[in-house]
Design an enzyme around this catalytic site. Structure first.
Site, short mmCIF file in Angstrom:
data_model
loop_
_atom_site.label_atom_id
_atom_site.label_comp_id
_atom_site.label_asym_id
_atom_site.label_seq_id
_atom_site.Cartn_x
_atom_site.Cartn_y
_atom_site.Cartn_z
N TYR A 1 72.89 -109.36 45.41
CA TYR A 1 72.79 -109.48 46.88
C TYR A 1 72.82 -110.94 47.30
O TYR A 1 72.06 -111.75 46.76
CB TYR A 1 71.48 -108.83 47.36
CG TYR A 1 71.23 -109.03 48.84
CD1 TYR A 1 71.83 -108.20 49.77
CD2 TYR A 1 70.43 -110.07 49.30
CE1 TYR A 1 71.64 -108.40 51.13
CE2 TYR A 1 70.22 -110.27 50.65
CZ TYR A 1 70.83 -109.44 51.56
OH TYR A 1 70.64 -109.64 52.90
N LYS B 1 73.00 -104.58 63.91
CA LYS B 1 71.61 -104.19 64.19
C LYS B 1 71.38 -103.98 65.68
O LYS B 1 70.47 -103.25 66.07
CB LYS B 1 70.64 -105.23 63.61
CG LYS B 1 70.80 -105.51 62.13
CD LYS B 1 70.89 -104.28 61.27
CE LYS B 1 71.06 -104.51 59.78
NZ LYS B 1 72.23 -105.29 59.34
N TYR C 1 77.59 -109.97 53.77
CA TYR C 1 77.98 -108.58 54.06
C TYR C 1 79.49 -108.43 54.27
O TYR C 1 80.20 -107.84 53.47
CB TYR C 1 77.24 -108.07 55.30
CG TYR C 1 75.75 -107.96 55.11
CD1 TYR C 1 75.20 -106.84 54.49
CD2 TYR C 1 74.89 -108.96 55.54
CE1 TYR C 1 73.83 -106.72 54.32
CE2 TYR C 1 73.52 -108.86 55.36
CZ TYR C 1 73.00 -107.74 54.75
OH TYR C 1 71.65 -107.63 54.57
C1 LIG Z 1 72.61 -105.43 57.89
C2 LIG Z 1 74.06 -105.80 57.85
C3 LIG Z 1 75.01 -104.96 57.24
C4 LIG Z 1 74.63 -103.72 56.50
O1 LIG Z 1 74.35 -102.65 57.35
P1 LIG Z 1 73.33 -101.52 56.86
O2 LIG Z 1 73.22 -100.62 58.00
O3 LIG Z 1 72.06 -102.23 56.50
O4 LIG Z 1 73.93 -100.88 55.65
C5 LIG Z 1 76.34 -105.32 57.30
N1 LIG Z 1 76.74 -106.46 57.90
C6 LIG Z 1 75.85 -107.29 58.46
C7 LIG Z 1 76.37 -108.55 59.06
C8 LIG Z 1 74.49 -107.00 58.45
O5 LIG Z 1 73.62 -107.86 59.01
#
Ligand SMILES: *Cc1c(COP(=O)(O)O)cnc(C)c1O
Length: 336
Positions: free
Chosen positions: A263, A49, A289
């Site tokens: 999720y 992010k 993730y």
């Molecule tokens: C938000 C996030 C993702 C996913 O990325 P997107 O751009 O939302 O698809 C992957 N890994 C981590 C650690 C995240 O915080």
């Protein structure tokens, strides 16, 4: 594509490293595995992010905002980093937290939740899964306005075209770096969640005529709707970046076999992948993730998805603070 025309704040000095993972490569006896260390990006504890927020926060500042509003799940890395960017810019931040898993919010929880409090969130409102989050954030914004402030709403995951530019810039960084390293990147693997990472990378590689395919491992959505969403986002992002051509539909590959029950819910493959990366390479993933994405990388390598002599670049999108919120899943006896 000419990204320097678009206002950007900088939260990371230089590029994140691309590293070879020798032990994992040997363990898989398959393709050569490399990792792009976006877990080492700037702001509190790093992660993907940060790249998106460089463009989004520049826009918020240009609009004269004094309060940033965003949304995410109970252990949201995006909320932690948006709050951190707001602190860096001297702005306030309010969070709308969605309980995607029923009763999962715990005020005392560790991980990102602890950091929300440490970083000084101004307001944290929790709503049930399935709530209309845009409407919820608009309500919070109206409150800020009526208190005399100037709100700015960042969508979930900062996955609008402006945020996705962060991963267009990452694609350009990978192309420049791999040229310096004389590394032929044959394939990229990343997480596919709110989609800005995956869509931005595809827009960036396509807009630079590199032809590097990207496989996204879904952490939530089904393949078909996710691919359609990515296509739309990638094209809007390409237009914003000044690309001359549309990205074709066929440029998106989403694999939805590693989501498990849903999720943020643990899978045995995720646990095994987190332990494999930690014990073979000393690299910390996260349960929501990158653990599932690495499970996808390992599963695909074992199925022969990548030619044996190819070079596969795994994007480490961060998230390790969430490890401390899911200790049981992280340390479970893994099969495999
Ligand atoms: C938000 C996030 C993702 C996913 O990325 P997107 O751009 O939302 O698809 C992957 N890994 C981590 C650690 C995240 O915080």
């Amino acid at each position: 594509m000419h990204l320097a025309r678009i206002p950007r704040r900088r939260y990371t000095a230089g590029s994140t490293p691309i590293e070879f993972l020798p032990h994992l490569t040997e363990h898989l006896a398959g393709p050569n595995i490399y990792i792009k260390r976006d877990d080492l990006l700037g702001l509190s504890a790093g992660g993907n992010k940060t790249r998106k927020l460089e463009f989004v926060m520049a826009d918020a500042l240009a609009q004269g905002a004094d309060t940033i509003i965003t949304t995410g799940a109970v252990q949201s890395n995006h909320c932690r980093l948006t709050l951190s960017a707001a602190v860096r810019e001297g702005l306030k931040c309010r969070l709308l937290i969605e309980e995607r898993v029923e009763d999962s919010y715990d005020r005392e929880a560790s991980g990102n939740n602890l950091l929300f409090r440490l970083l000084g969130v101004e307001q944290l409102q929790v709503v049930p899964g399935g709530t209309d989050l845009m409407a919820g954030m608009q309500k919070m914004a109206n409150q800020v306005t009526s208190d005399g402030g100037k709100p700015y709403i960042v969508p979930g995951g900062a996955s609008n075209p402006l945020g996705a530019l962060g991963y267009v810039s990452c694609a350009q960084e990978i192309l420049a770096q791999s040229f310096e390293m004389s590394l032929r990147v044959d394939h990229v693997v990343c997480a596919s969640g709110s989609g800005g990472t995956h869509a931005g990378l595809v827009a960036g590689f396509y807009g630079n005529q590199s032809g590097i395919p990207v496989t996204g491992i879904s952490v939530r959505a089904k393949k078909a709707p996710q691919e359609a969403k990515l296509h739309e986002l990638a094209n809007a992002t390409s237009r914003l970046a000044g690309a001359e051509r549309e990205v074709p539909t066929g440029a998106f590959t989403v694999i939805d076999d590693y989501v498990g029950p849903g999720y943020s819910l643990p899978t045995t493959e995720m646990t095994a992948a987190i332990q494999t990366f930690a014990r073979l390479e000393g690299i910390l993933l996260d349960p929501v993730y990158t653990g599932k994405t690495a499970a996808g990388l390992i599963g695909l390598a074992q199925q022969g998805y990548f030619p044996a002599d190819s070079n596969v670049l795994f994007i480490h999108t961060g998230g390790s603070p969430a490890l401390y919120a899911y200790p049981d899943a992280v340390l479970a006896e893994a099969q495999g």
